[in-house]
Scaffold this motif. Structure first.
Motif, mmCIF file in Angstrom:
data_model
loop_
_atom_site.group_PDB
_atom_site.id
_atom_site.type_symbol
_atom_site.label_atom_id
_atom_site.label_comp_id
_atom_site.label_asym_id
_atom_site.label_seq_id
_atom_site.Cartn_x
_atom_site.Cartn_y
_atom_site.Cartn_z
ATOM 1 N N UNK A 25 -1.043 24.785 -19.758
ATOM 2 C CA UNK A 25 0.095 24.932 -20.725
ATOM 3 C C UNK A 25 1.152 23.874 -20.738
ATOM 4 N N UNK A 26 1.444 23.151 -19.516
ATOM 5 C CA UNK A 26 2.112 22.008 -19.256
ATOM 6 C C UNK A 26 1.614 21.043 -18.294
ATOM 7 N N UNK A 27 1.310 19.789 -18.457
ATOM 8 C CA UNK A 27 1.009 18.764 -17.680
ATOM 9 C C UNK A 27 2.090 17.892 -17.472
ATOM 10 N N UNK A 28 2.761 17.825 -16.339
ATOM 11 C CA UNK A 28 3.997 17.181 -16.030
ATOM 12 C C UNK A 28 3.354 15.537 -15.322
ATOM 13 N N UNK A 29 4.055 14.599 -15.893
ATOM 14 C CA UNK A 29 3.786 13.179 -15.403
ATOM 15 C C UNK A 29 4.793 12.165 -15.030
ATOM 16 N N UNK A 30 4.576 11.258 -14.162
ATOM 17 C CA UNK A 30 5.606 10.280 -14.210
ATOM 18 C C UNK A 30 4.989 8.913 -14.706
ATOM 19 N N UNK A 34 0.884 -1.221 -0.039
ATOM 20 C CA UNK A 34 -0.011 -0.025 -0.004
ATOM 21 C C UNK A 34 0.978 1.208 -0.161
ATOM 22 N N UNK A 35 1.986 1.124 -0.832
ATOM 23 C CA UNK A 35 2.870 2.208 -1.109
ATOM 24 C C UNK A 35 2.793 2.886 -2.372
ATOM 25 N N UNK A 36 1.605 2.782 -3.054
ATOM 26 C CA UNK A 36 1.563 3.061 -4.579
ATOM 27 C C UNK A 36 1.730 4.598 -4.832
ATOM 28 N N UNK A 37 1.505 5.706 -3.721
ATOM 29 C CA UNK A 37 1.801 6.825 -4.237
ATOM 30 C C UNK A 37 3.106 7.072 -4.411
ATOM 31 N N UNK A 73 2.982 32.478 -13.848
ATOM 32 C CA UNK A 73 2.371 30.967 -13.961
ATOM 33 C C UNK A 73 1.714 30.673 -12.698
ATOM 34 N N UNK A 74 1.067 29.855 -12.717
ATOM 35 C CA UNK A 74 0.532 28.858 -11.724
ATOM 36 C C UNK A 74 1.210 27.507 -11.602
ATOM 37 N N UNK A 75 1.331 26.879 -10.407
ATOM 38 C CA UNK A 75 1.903 25.679 -10.608
ATOM 39 C C UNK A 75 1.185 24.815 -9.349
ATOM 40 N N UNK A 76 0.457 23.926 -9.898
ATOM 41 C CA UNK A 76 -0.434 22.973 -8.921
ATOM 42 C C UNK A 76 -0.303 21.465 -9.065
ATOM 43 N N UNK A 77 -0.374 21.276 -7.575
ATOM 44 C CA UNK A 77 -0.498 19.690 -7.546
ATOM 45 C C UNK A 77 -1.886 19.139 -8.002
ATOM 46 N N UNK A 78 -2.247 18.065 -8.877
ATOM 47 C CA UNK A 78 -3.599 17.733 -9.280
ATOM 48 C C UNK A 78 -4.425 17.035 -7.889
ATOM 49 N N UNK A 79 -3.502 16.162 -7.421
ATOM 50 C CA UNK A 79 -3.868 15.649 -6.206
ATOM 51 C C UNK A 79 -2.773 15.693 -5.106
ATOM 52 N N UNK A 80 -3.009 15.762 -3.973
ATOM 53 C CA UNK A 80 -2.127 15.826 -2.991
ATOM 54 C C UNK A 80 -1.581 14.353 -2.698
ATOM 55 N N UNK A 81 -0.266 14.250 -2.556
ATOM 56 C CA UNK A 81 0.378 12.934 -2.389
ATOM 57 C C UNK A 81 0.226 12.551 -0.843
ATOM 58 N N UNK A 82 -0.213 13.446 -0.026
ATOM 59 C CA UNK A 82 -0.342 13.370 1.507
ATOM 60 C C UNK A 82 -1.866 12.756 1.837
ATOM 61 N N UNK A 83 -2.608 13.989 1.445
ATOM 62 C CA UNK A 83 -4.234 13.640 1.663
ATOM 63 C C UNK A 83 -4.838 13.033 0.684
ATOM 64 N N UNK A 142 0.441 21.619 -14.395
ATOM 65 C CA UNK A 142 -0.023 20.744 -13.456
ATOM 66 C C UNK A 142 1.010 19.432 -13.071
ATOM 67 N N UNK A 143 1.061 19.315 -11.893
ATOM 68 C CA UNK A 143 1.704 17.936 -11.480
ATOM 69 C C UNK A 143 0.795 16.965 -11.171
ATOM 70 N N UNK A 144 0.928 16.034 -12.569
ATOM 71 C CA UNK A 144 -0.124 14.960 -12.414
ATOM 72 C C UNK A 144 0.438 13.688 -11.760
ATOM 73 N N UNK A 145 1.437 13.686 -11.031
ATOM 74 C CA UNK A 145 1.923 12.606 -10.569
ATOM 75 C C UNK A 145 1.142 11.721 -10.027
ATOM 76 N N UNK A 146 0.122 11.956 -9.129
ATOM 77 C CA UNK A 146 -0.847 11.161 -8.595
ATOM 78 C C UNK A 146 -1.999 10.837 -9.301
ATOM 79 N N UNK A 147 -2.339 11.585 -10.220
ATOM 80 C CA UNK A 147 -3.629 11.466 -11.048
ATOM 81 C C UNK A 147 -3.264 10.751 -12.517
#
Length: 374
Positions: free
Chosen positions: A193-198, A5-8, A142-152, A174-179
């Motif tokens: 303008x930019x969607x960053x993903x892993x 359960x450490x998928x984040x 610019x505005x830089x936002x996490x699409x979903x919090x990796x904590x909550x 947008x940081x889409x790491x969790x979404x």
């Protein structure tokens, strides 16, 4: 081995097609893309182009966008932020952000840029959206936002933020790491303008893969320069995308694995939603504090504490006694923990994937109940 359960942090369980695709590249006849006109190079080129098109399809990106591959979201965020923000520019961000956003912003601050942080509520971690308008300046770029919090696990009101940025004529990153792969993302309106993903989290690809889907006219400068395979006599990195952000050799084995996982995601049936069930049952355990906003859509990431115990001790007991893998501590998101009031001990994070089963969730709930009774 146990219940994961450490998928984040990373999805340890991958579709079988991912390993098959990586093996195909490493045992087949694939060369360096854009480094020759022979069959080996062309085969590698086709792998990369297929994956680019799949990323665009996944995010509903039209011809205005291009996809550049990187090693992970951290590299993508660094490339966009450091390539776009300069001395004198101002940025708005949030307390949800990972250090992959915060540390580049601190570096840019040392170089003459500035930024402000939109705060969050205690315990729920809900963003105070009114602060976007309160903290915007004439020099805000610019505005830089996490699409979903990796904590909550809280999910950003993306439509609200897109409209705000459009009204203020600000770039939105947008940081889409969790979404990415778990929450539908639609770039068709061109307001991001930019969607960053892993690749290694909810896209179920190999570690060491990721990228950015960005508008072709976004005025970014390259942070990393080097070989591109074509304009060898040019003293600067070619301006055309994706070459601008892809200096050096691409990770074709990893990209092939990512391509396979994206195809798998787009074809698979939706996984059983276990987050609501887990939260409802978790609320019944006395002594457990649950952090996050459960009144709005969210991803299946949960942060908890048990009584006054250190998060590291609880996480260790879950592994040593019950073989449940969780993540304790601060999750590389210090401002989020300051907002939640957990800067003294962090939280225990439990995060689900498509491979998480109800039987596993029930086992974890029983383990947490046992620990809470101590």
């Amino acid at each position: 081995m146990g219940i994961y359960l450490d998928n984040a942090a990373t999805t340890a369980q991958k579709p079988a097609v991912v390993a098959e695709a990586v093996t195909e590249i490493l045992t087949g006849e694939y060369g360096n893309p854009s480094r020759g006109a022979h069959g080996y190079s062309l085969a590698g080129f086709r792998v990369a182009e297929k994956a680019r098109n799949q990323v665009k399809e996944l995010f509903n990106a039209d011809q205005r966008y291009e996809v550049a591959f990187t090693n992970n979201a951290t590299v993508s965020l660094n490339e966009v932020l450091k390539g776009l923000i300069h001395a004198g520019d101002h940025v708005l961000t949030t307390s949800w952000e990972h250090n992959s956003v915060l540390r580049p912003l601190y570096q840019l601050e040392e170089q003459g840029a500035s930024f402000d942080v939109v705060s969050s509520e205690a315990v729920t971690g809900r963003l105070n959206y009114q602060e976007f308008a309160e903290k915007v300046r004439p020099e805000t770029k610019a505005v830089i936002c996490n699409h979903a919090s990796n904590v909550t696990g809280n999910l950003l009101d993306l439509e609200w933020v897109k409209d705000f940025c459009a009204e203020q004529e600000l770039y939105l990153i947008i940081d889409a790491s969790q979404t990415a792969g778990v929450v539908p993302i639609n770039l068709s309106d061109g307001k991001i303008e930019a969607l960053c993903f892993t690749g290694h989290k909810s896209l179920y690809g190999p570690q060491g893969t990721g990228g950015v889907c960005l508008l072709k006219d976004l005025p970014v400068e390259p942070v990393i320069t080097g070989g591109d395979g074509m304009q060898s006599f040019s003293k600067v990195q070619p301006k055309n995308l994706p070459t601008l952000l892809e200096a050096g050799t691409l990770n074709i084995p990893g990209i092939a694995g990512l391509s396979a996982s994206i195809q798998w995601l787009m074809e698979k049936e939706p996984a059983e939603k276990l987050g609501t069930y887990f939260y409802q049952e978790l609320q019944k355990i006395a002594g457990v504090t649950i952090y996050g906003d459960f009144t709005n859509p969210r991803v299946d990431v949960f942060s908890i504490n048990i009584k006054d115990a250190e998060s590291a001790i609880v996480s260790d007991l879950l592994w040593e006694e019950y073989q449940v893998a969780t993540r304790p501590g601060y999750h590389c998101a210090p401002l989020m923990h300051e907002a939640l009031g957990t800067a003294d001990r962090g939280t225990v994070r439990l995060s689900f994937s498509s491979f998480t089963t109800k039987a596993e969730v029930d086992t974890v709930l029983a383990a947490l109940q046992n620990l809470a009774l101590r």
